[in-house]
Design a protein around this motif. Sequence first.
Motif: not given
Length: 462
Positions: A347-355, A396-399
């Motif tokens: 859950g924490a990882m999903i929130v960070v990736m979405l943020l 990759i998210n920052l990409q």
Amino acid sequence: MAEFIPLWLFAGVCVCLLFGYPVAFSLGGTALIFAAVGSFFGTFDSVFLEALPNRLFGIVGNETLMAVPLFVLMGVLLEKSKLAEKLLDSMAMLFGTLRGGLGISVILVGMLLAASTGIVGATVVTMGMISLPTMLRRGYDPALAAGTICATGTLGQIIPPSIALVLLGDVMSNAFQKAQLEMGIFSPKTISVGDLFVGALIPGLILVALYILYVVVVAWLQPHKAPAVPREELRNGSTEPLAIQIIKGLLPPLVLIFAVLGSILSGIATPTEAAGVGALGAALLAWGSGKLSFPTLKETVHSTTKVTCMVFMILIGASLFSLVFRGFGGEELIQDFFSQLPGGVVGAMIVVMLLMFFLGFILDFIEITFVVVPIVAPVLLAMGLDPVWLGIMMAINLQTSFLTPPFGFALFYLRGVAPPELKTQSIYKGVLPFILIQLFVLLMLSVWPELATWLPEQVYAN
């Protein structure tokens, strides 16, 4: 109410950025204003600011960050040497006679440029000036042409040597050591920029393969959007044998890539030392092509200094921001928030990736790297996540931040060099499938973390 001051601090920085203030001064200035007000009302202990001189000395003396100006110098020199033009001609002769061949050529050239320079802006601008007019003239769909060039330019974010990975590697290294100390591990392991370089290779190549697959599928289903080009037109009247032309175009960047990445993977050089090798190699290539004049060298050094100063000023502002954020209890607030999320570490990882994904709509990757990552990474690493995998996921998210409207920098770069007849909405429309591809690769990495962790384990097994 006082426990939510860190959130107001973060919101204040975002507001300053939206009003167009420089990033470094938005971070530092907002932090100092909050610190002054907090000290006056007794909610902030100014002793936290006493650590700032040591932080600044650590930033300026950081050997890892020395790779930034060297890689920038390398990229600018390669841009001046007209390497991309020769590469594109070579690739177009190989693939241009196929449907979608010019698109495939652009992607492959972008991959090689990413592995040679690591600079997104230089790649997008260069490819936009060279290949976009040709693609439009050959009947390519404007959205497909624009999206391919923008997305290909962002490969410099993930394919090493990447400035983004250098910056992210330094931040992740500090976060990993901090997380281990908080877990009671007093002989902490380390993570280096080299680890992220190696870990990014397979995901980067997967992205390239998926980009090419998308262009091939579009060309197959809708041939009018990506037509083939007769070989006679691609040769431009040249009588030189095809093999010789291709070798001349491909050999210089391949030698440079082997010198930079090969020295890192073999353990001969650190990323900073390899950046020095790359800068020297780029200078030799520019000299060999007859482009290394004194005015060119002066312009190159000026551009390198400008980018380097920007990065270090942002890093100094981010250090001040992080100290004030800690002083207001921001770290404890984040830890409490993550610990109460359903799903635990997932859950924490999903929130960070979405943020991070949604912040990419309004912030640059440098701001997110220096502001958000130091806050959330120690907490996630303390939950047991692999630092290399987490670093590649974030990279990759920052990409995607380069492609997401309204402030995607790749969109701005291309708009600046695109012909007037190419509409801005065509650029936005063209990048959407590539954003989805990047998100799909993120999903693949979340299901198979070995895509990022297997190669570093093999390379550094001994």
